[in-house]
Design a protein around this motif. Structure first.
Motif, PDB file in Angstrom:
ATOM      1  N   LEU A 132       0.829  -1.211   0.000  1.00  0.00           N
ATOM      2  CA  LEU A 132       0.000   0.000   0.000  1.00  0.00           C
ATOM      3  C   LEU A 132       0.862   1.260   0.000  1.00  0.00           C
ATOM      4  CD1 LEU A 132      -2.975  -0.833   2.390  1.00  0.00           C
ATOM      5  CD2 LEU A 132      -3.073  -0.355  -0.039  1.00  0.00           C
ATOM      6  N   PHE A 133       1.950   1.246   0.762  1.00  0.00           N
ATOM      7  CA  PHE A 133       2.845   2.408   0.793  1.00  0.00           C
ATOM      8  C   PHE A 133       3.469   2.693  -0.582  1.00  0.00           C
ATOM      9  CE2 PHE A 133       3.416   1.895   5.582  1.00  0.00           C
ATOM     10  CZ  PHE A 133       2.652   3.017   5.870  1.00  0.00           C
ATOM     11  N   TYR A 134       3.637   1.630  -1.384  1.00  0.00           N
ATOM     12  CA  TYR A 134       4.193   1.819  -2.724  1.00  0.00           C
ATOM     13  C   TYR A 134       3.090   2.180  -3.739  1.00  0.00           C
ATOM     14  CZ  TYR A 134       8.686  -0.066  -1.228  1.00  0.00           C
ATOM     15  OH  TYR A 134       9.871  -0.262  -0.594  1.00  0.00           O
ATOM     16  N   CYS A 135       1.924   1.580  -3.609  1.00  0.00           N
ATOM     17  CA  CYS A 135       0.855   1.752  -4.603  1.00  0.00           C
ATOM     18  C   CYS A 135       0.092   3.062  -4.447  1.00  0.00           C
ATOM     19  CB  CYS A 135      -0.131   0.590  -4.517  1.00  0.00           C
ATOM     20  SG  CYS A 135       0.555  -0.948  -5.159  1.00  0.00           S
ATOM     21  N   VAL A 136      -0.163   3.481  -3.217  1.00  0.00           N
ATOM     22  CA  VAL A 136      -0.935   4.711  -2.999  1.00  0.00           C
ATOM     23  C   VAL A 136      -0.222   5.921  -3.606  1.00  0.00           C
ATOM     24  CG1 VAL A 136      -1.831   6.282  -1.237  1.00  0.00           C
ATOM     25  CG2 VAL A 136      -2.249   3.830  -1.048  1.00  0.00           C
ATOM     26  N   PRO A 137       1.075   6.150  -3.325  1.00  0.00           N
ATOM     27  CA  PRO A 137       1.734   7.303  -3.965  1.00  0.00           C
ATOM     28  C   PRO A 137       1.771   7.172  -5.496  1.00  0.00           C
ATOM     29  CG  PRO A 137       3.044   6.541  -2.121  1.00  0.00           C
ATOM     30  CD  PRO A 137       1.945   5.553  -2.319  1.00  0.00           C
ATOM     31  N   ALA A 138       1.948   5.952  -5.990  1.00  0.00           N
ATOM     32  CA  ALA A 138       1.969   5.763  -7.445  1.00  0.00           C
ATOM     33  C   ALA A 138       0.597   6.085  -8.040  1.00  0.00           C
ATOM     34  CB  ALA A 138       2.377   4.339  -7.779  1.00  0.00           C
ATOM     35  N   ALA A 139      -0.492   5.681  -7.374  1.00  0.00           N
ATOM     36  CA  ALA A 139      -1.849   5.966  -7.855  1.00  0.00           C
ATOM     37  C   ALA A 139      -2.124   7.474  -7.806  1.00  0.00           C
ATOM     38  CB  ALA A 139      -2.870   5.208  -7.031  1.00  0.00           C
ATOM     39  N   ILE A 140      -1.676   8.123  -6.731  1.00  0.00           N
ATOM     40  CA  ILE A 140      -1.872   9.573  -6.616  1.00  0.00           C
ATOM     41  C   ILE A 140      -1.084  10.287  -7.715  1.00  0.00           C
ATOM     42  CG2 ILE A 140      -1.400  11.595  -5.184  1.00  0.00           C
ATOM     43  CD1 ILE A 140      -2.084   9.846  -2.752  1.00  0.00           C
ATOM     44  N   THR A 141       0.154   9.881  -7.939  1.00  0.00           N
ATOM     45  CA  THR A 141       0.982  10.488  -8.988  1.00  0.00           C
ATOM     46  C   THR A 141       0.347  10.252 -10.363  1.00  0.00           C
ATOM     47  OG1 THR A 141       2.959  10.089  -7.655  1.00  0.00           O
ATOM     48  CG2 THR A 141       3.292  10.550  -9.992  1.00  0.00           C
ATOM     49  N   GLY A 142      -0.170   9.070 -10.594  1.00  0.00           N
ATOM     50  CA  GLY A 142      -0.845   8.756 -11.866  1.00  0.00           C
ATOM     51  C   GLY A 142      -2.097   9.598 -12.059  1.00  0.00           C
ATOM     52  N   ALA A 143      -2.888   9.789 -11.008  1.00  0.00           N
ATOM     53  CA  ALA A 143      -4.114  10.586 -11.093  1.00  0.00           C
ATOM     54  C   ALA A 143      -3.782  12.053 -11.375  1.00  0.00           C
ATOM     55  CB  ALA A 143      -4.928  10.453  -9.819  1.00  0.00           C
ATOM     56  N   VAL A 144      -2.755  12.578 -10.689  1.00  0.00           N
ATOM     57  CA  VAL A 144      -2.335  13.968 -10.917  1.00  0.00           C
ATOM     58  C   VAL A 144      -1.824  14.136 -12.347  1.00  0.00           C
ATOM     59  CG1 VAL A 144      -0.641  15.727 -10.260  1.00  0.00           C
ATOM     60  CG2 VAL A 144      -1.914  14.497  -8.493  1.00  0.00           C
ATOM     61  N   ALA A 145      -1.016  13.181 -12.821  1.00  0.00           N
ATOM     62  CA  ALA A 145      -0.492  13.238 -14.191  1.00  0.00           C
ATOM     63  C   ALA A 145      -1.643  13.174 -15.198  1.00  0.00           C
ATOM     64  CB  ALA A 145       0.495  12.102 -14.432  1.00  0.00           C
ATOM     65  N   TYR A 146      -2.620  12.309 -14.954  1.00  0.00           N
ATOM     66  CA  TYR A 146      -3.786  12.217 -15.848  1.00  0.00           C
ATOM     67  C   TYR A 146      -4.549  13.534 -15.887  1.00  0.00           C
ATOM     68  CZ  TYR A 146      -8.395  10.937 -17.575  1.00  0.00           C
ATOM     69  OH  TYR A 146      -9.563  10.908 -18.271  1.00  0.00           O
ATOM     70  N   TYR A 147      -4.784  14.138 -14.714  1.00  0.00           N
ATOM     71  CA  TYR A 147      -5.514  15.402 -14.633  1.00  0.00           C
ATOM     72  C   TYR A 147      -4.771  16.498 -15.403  1.00  0.00           C
ATOM     73  CZ  TYR A 147      -7.352  19.736 -12.713  1.00  0.00           C
ATOM     74  OH  TYR A 147      -7.864  20.989 -12.572  1.00  0.00           O
ATOM     75  N   PHE A 148      -3.454  16.624 -15.178  1.00  0.00           N
ATOM     76  CA  PHE A 148      -2.676  17.656 -15.875  1.00  0.00           C
ATOM     77  C   PHE A 148      -2.645  17.402 -17.385  1.00  0.00           C
ATOM     78  CE2 PHE A 148      -0.501  18.713 -11.747  1.00  0.00           C
ATOM     79  CZ  PHE A 148      -0.990  20.006 -11.690  1.00  0.00           C
ATOM     80  N   PHE A 149      -2.517  16.156 -17.792  1.00  0.00           N
ATOM     81  CA  PHE A 149      -2.506  15.831 -19.219  1.00  0.00           C
ATOM     82  C   PHE A 149      -3.849  16.179 -19.856  1.00  0.00           C
ATOM     83  CE2 PHE A 149      -3.041  12.809 -22.750  1.00  0.00           C
ATOM     84  CZ  PHE A 149      -1.975  13.217 -23.544  1.00  0.00           C
ATOM     85  N   LYS A 150      -4.943  15.838 -19.150  1.00  0.00           N
ATOM     86  CA  LYS A 150      -6.281  16.145 -19.649  1.00  0.00           C
ATOM     87  C   LYS A 150      -6.472  17.655 -19.789  1.00  0.00           C
ATOM     88  CE  LYS A 150     -11.116  15.555 -18.446  1.00  0.00           C
ATOM     89  NZ  LYS A 150     -12.049  15.148 -17.416  1.00  0.00           N
ATOM     90  N   GLU A 151      -6.045  18.421 -18.804  1.00  0.00           N
ATOM     91  CA  GLU A 151      -6.151  19.884 -18.856  1.00  0.00           C
ATOM     92  C   GLU A 151      -5.299  20.459 -19.984  1.00  0.00           C
ATOM     93  OE1 GLU A 151      -8.055  22.214 -17.173  1.00  0.00           O
ATOM     94  OE2 GLU A 151      -9.122  20.380 -16.620  1.00  0.00           O
ATOM     95  N   HIS A 152      -4.110  19.900 -20.166  1.00  0.00           N
ATOM     96  CA  HIS A 152      -3.211  20.376 -21.233  1.00  0.00           C
ATOM     97  C   HIS A 152      -3.839  20.150 -22.614  1.00  0.00           C
ATOM     98  CE1 HIS A 152       0.415  21.263 -23.470  1.00  0.00           C
ATOM     99  NE2 HIS A 152       0.304  20.089 -24.073  1.00  0.00           N
ATOM    100  N   VAL A 153      -4.403  18.971 -22.823  1.00  0.00           N
ATOM    101  CA  VAL A 153      -5.048  18.665 -24.098  1.00  0.00           C
ATOM    102  C   VAL A 153      -6.251  19.582 -24.314  1.00  0.00           C
ATOM    103  CG1 VAL A 153      -6.364  16.890 -25.340  1.00  0.00           C
ATOM    104  CG2 VAL A 153      -4.213  16.296 -24.213  1.00  0.00           C
ATOM    105  N   SER A 154      -7.028  19.811 -23.277  1.00  0.00           N
ATOM    106  CA  SER A 154      -8.182  20.695 -23.378  1.00  0.00           C
ATOM    107  C   SER A 154      -7.749  22.119 -23.734  1.00  0.00           C
ATOM    108  CB  SER A 154      -8.952  20.687 -22.062  1.00  0.00           C
ATOM    109  OG  SER A 154      -9.990  21.625 -22.082  1.00  0.00           O
ATOM    110  N   ASN A 155      -6.722  22.611 -23.068  1.00  0.00           N
ATOM    111  CA  ASN A 155      -6.214  23.961 -23.365  1.00  0.00           C
ATOM    112  C   ASN A 155      -5.667  24.051 -24.785  1.00  0.00           C
ATOM    113  OD1 ASN A 155      -6.913  25.055 -20.907  1.00  0.00           O
ATOM    114  ND2 ASN A 155      -4.904  24.676 -19.983  1.00  0.00           N
ATOM    115  N   GLU A 156      -4.993  23.018 -25.237  1.00  0.00           N
ATOM    116  CA  GLU A 156      -4.467  23.014 -26.608  1.00  0.00           C
ATOM    117  C   GLU A 156      -5.609  23.027 -27.626  1.00  0.00           C
ATOM    118  OE1 GLU A 156      -1.349  23.228 -28.132  1.00  0.00           O
ATOM    119  OE2 GLU A 156      -0.909  23.964 -26.133  1.00  0.00           O
ATOM    120  N   ASP A 157      -6.686  22.289 -27.351  1.00  0.00           N
ATOM    121  CA  ASP A 157      -7.847  22.303 -28.240  1.00  0.00           C
ATOM    122  C   ASP A 157      -8.466  23.699 -28.306  1.00  0.00           C
ATOM    123  OD1 ASP A 157      -7.588  19.642 -28.877  1.00  0.00           O
ATOM    124  OD2 ASP A 157      -9.129  18.952 -27.469  1.00  0.00           O
TER     125      ASP A 157
END
Length: 173
Positions: free
Chosen positions: A9-34
């Motif tokens: 859990l100590f390894y997976c929770v930070p990885a899941a949080i980092t993945g969610a943040v990266a997904y959110y930023f990527f989604k926002e970046h694509v939206s702004n580019e559109d």
């Protein structure tokens, strides 16, 4: 075993949080580019469309000037002394001018086009009203009655031209 699950859990929770943040930023970046791409496309289209729109306003202004009764009566002289023939000639001239400028409606606002069509119809009504008068018996008398009526009030074209000037001015502010 409990320690293994806790370590996992100590390894997976930070990885899941980092993945969610990266997904959110990527989604926002694509939206702004559109949005940026859409803005640039609209900007380019406006740059190309503005001269066409201004040309349409110019052509409609010219149409309104040409159907202004004082100008129309000077430009279109009667072929005979018959008032009905002259009425038909004037109305046909107005309709021909209008049909020549029909395509301009796609470049101007609906309100502007409606006002232009109303000015055309009001001018035709003015001609018909003058021809129907009992004291009018010749084409020259039709001209005289229309010009006399215009001394008392503005022509329909003048009102429409004022609206067009306001609309074009508002494009710059």
């Amino acid at each position: 075993m409990e320690n293994d699950i806790l370590a996992l859990l100590f390894y997976c929770v930070p990885a899941a949080i980092t993945g969610a943040v990266a997904y959110y930023f990527f989604k926002e970046h694509v939206s702004n580019e559109d949005k940026r791409r859409d803005y640039l496309i609209k900007k380019d289209l406006q740059k190309e469309a503005l001269p066409l729109r201004l040309q349409a306003y110019e052509r409609i202004s010219l149409f309104l000037e040409r159907i202004k009764p004082s100008q129309l009566l000077l430009r279109v002289s009667p072929n005979s002394n018959d008032k009905a023939d002259y009425e038909t000639l004037l109305i046909a001239n107005i309709e021909q001018e209008f049909e020549h400028n029909l395509s301009q409606q796609i470049y101007v606002t609906d309100k502007c086009w409606n006002i232009t069509a109303t000015a055309k119809n009001a001018t035709i009504q003015m001609i018909r009203k003058a021809t129907m008068s009992d004291n009018v018996d010749s084409a020259d008398k039709v001209r005289e009655v229309i010009l006399t009526e215009l001394m008392d009030k503005r022509s329909p074209s003048d009102a429409a031209l004022s609206f067009i000037k306001e609309e074009v001015t508002s494009m710059w502010s």
